[in-house]
Design a protein around this motif. Structure first.
Motif, PDB file in Angstrom:
ATOM      1  N   GLU A   1      36.584  39.539  42.886  1.00 57.43           N
ATOM      2  CA  GLU A   1      36.213  39.872  44.269  1.00 57.43           C
ATOM      3  C   GLU A   1      36.575  41.323  44.584  1.00 57.43           C
ATOM      4  OE1 GLU A   1      34.506  39.622  47.804  1.00 57.43           O
ATOM      5  OE2 GLU A   1      34.486  37.962  46.398  1.00 57.43           O
ATOM      6  N   THR A   2      37.750  41.750  44.139  1.00 57.42           N
ATOM      7  CA  THR A   2      38.173  43.132  44.374  1.00 57.42           C
ATOM      8  C   THR A   2      37.276  44.110  43.628  1.00 57.42           C
ATOM      9  OG1 THR A   2      40.465  42.398  44.649  1.00 57.42           O
ATOM     10  CG2 THR A   2      40.117  44.731  44.182  1.00 57.42           C
ATOM     11  N   ALA A   3      36.972  43.786  42.384  1.00 52.67           N
ATOM     12  CA  ALA A   3      36.104  44.675  41.595  1.00 52.67           C
ATOM     13  C   ALA A   3      34.736  44.808  42.238  1.00 52.67           C
ATOM     14  CB  ALA A   3      35.982  44.156  40.167  1.00 52.67           C
ATOM     15  N   LEU A   4      34.179  43.701  42.684  1.00 54.98           N
ATOM     16  CA  LEU A   4      32.866  43.736  43.317  1.00 54.98           C
ATOM     17  C   LEU A   4      32.909  44.513  44.628  1.00 54.98           C
ATOM     18  CD1 LEU A   4      29.999  42.817  42.920  1.00 54.98           C
ATOM     19  CD2 LEU A   4      30.575  40.650  43.994  1.00 54.98           C
ATOM     20  N   ARG A   5      33.948  44.318  45.409  1.00 52.53           N
ATOM     21  CA  ARG A   5      34.099  45.045  46.670  1.00 52.53           C
ATOM     22  C   ARG A   5      34.213  46.550  46.422  1.00 52.53           C
ATOM     23  NH1 ARG A   5      37.638  41.990  48.774  1.00 52.53           N
ATOM     24  NH2 ARG A   5      39.461  43.050  47.953  1.00 52.53           N
TER      25      ARG A   5
END
Length: 170
Positions: free
Chosen positions: A128-132
Motif C-alpha cells: 500500500e505504501t509503495a503504491l501510494r
C-alpha cells in the motif's frame, strides 16, 4: 461539384492525388498481368503508367512520411502520460497490490519476512505504501516534465532518422 473543390486543404488534395495514382497503378498492374497471362505483351501505355506511378510514389512517400510524423509528434507532445498511468494504477489498485504481495512473497531475499509475526499485514502495508508513493511520484509535475522530455527526445531522434534516411548522395 466545383463549390466543394476550394474547400479542400492541401493535405486533402495530396491524398486524393496519391489515392488516384495508387488506383491507376493497381488497375494497370492487373491489366498488365491479365495481358501477360493471355500471352500478350504489356502495352506501352501500361508500362509508362506503371513507371510514372512508381516515380510519383517514390517522390511523394518521403514528404508524406514526414508530414504524418509531424502530426503524430504534435499529438505525442500534448499527452498526459503520467496522469494516464496514475489513473490506470488507481483503477487497478487491488490487482496491483495482490501482484506486489505475490512478488514480495516469491522474492528469495524476503524469505525471512515470512518468519515475522503479522507478515501478511506487513506485506499489505508495504505494498500500500509503495503504491501510494508511486502515485504521488506520478502526480508530481517533475515526473510529467521527465516523461515529456523522454517523449520529445525520442520523437526528435525518430525525426532525424527519417530525414537522414533516403537522403540522396550528392
Amino acid at each position: 461539384m466545383t463549390t466543394a473543390l476550394p474547400h479542400l486543404s492541401t493535405t486533402s488534395w495530396v491524398l486524393i492525388i496519391v489515392g488516384g495514382l495508387i488506383l491507376l497503378s493497381l488497375i494497370t498492374g492487373f491489366l498488365g498481368r491479365a495481358l501477360l497471362r493471355r500471352g500478350l505483351r504489356e502495352p506501352f501505355v501500361v508500362k509508362l503508367i506503371n513507371r510514372a506511378s512508381e516515380r510519383v510514389v517514390v517522390v511523394i512517400k518521403r514528404p508524406i512520411t514526414i508530414a504524418v510524423l509531424d502530426e503524430v509528434a504534435a499529438v505525442l507532445y500534448t499527452g498526459n502520460y503520467t496522469r494516464n498511468i496514475a489513473a490506470s494504477l488507481s483503477e487497478n489498485r487491488e490487482e496491483i497490490k495482490a501482484m506486489f504481495a505475490e512478488k514480495i512473497k516469491q522474492d528469495p531475499s524476503s524469505r525471512g519476512l515470512g518468519l515475522l509475526p503479522f507478515h501478511d499485514r506487513l506485506v499489505d502495508e508495504i505494498t500500500e505504501t509503495a503504491l501510494r508513493v508511486v502515485l504521488e511520484v506520478l502526480a508530481d509535475p517533475r515526473t510529467d516534465d521527465l516523461v515529456s522530455d523522454i517523449v520529445r527526445d525520442n520523437v526528435d531522434q525518430i525525426r532525424r532518422a527519417v530525414r537522414e534516411r533516403d537522403v540522396p548522395a550528392g
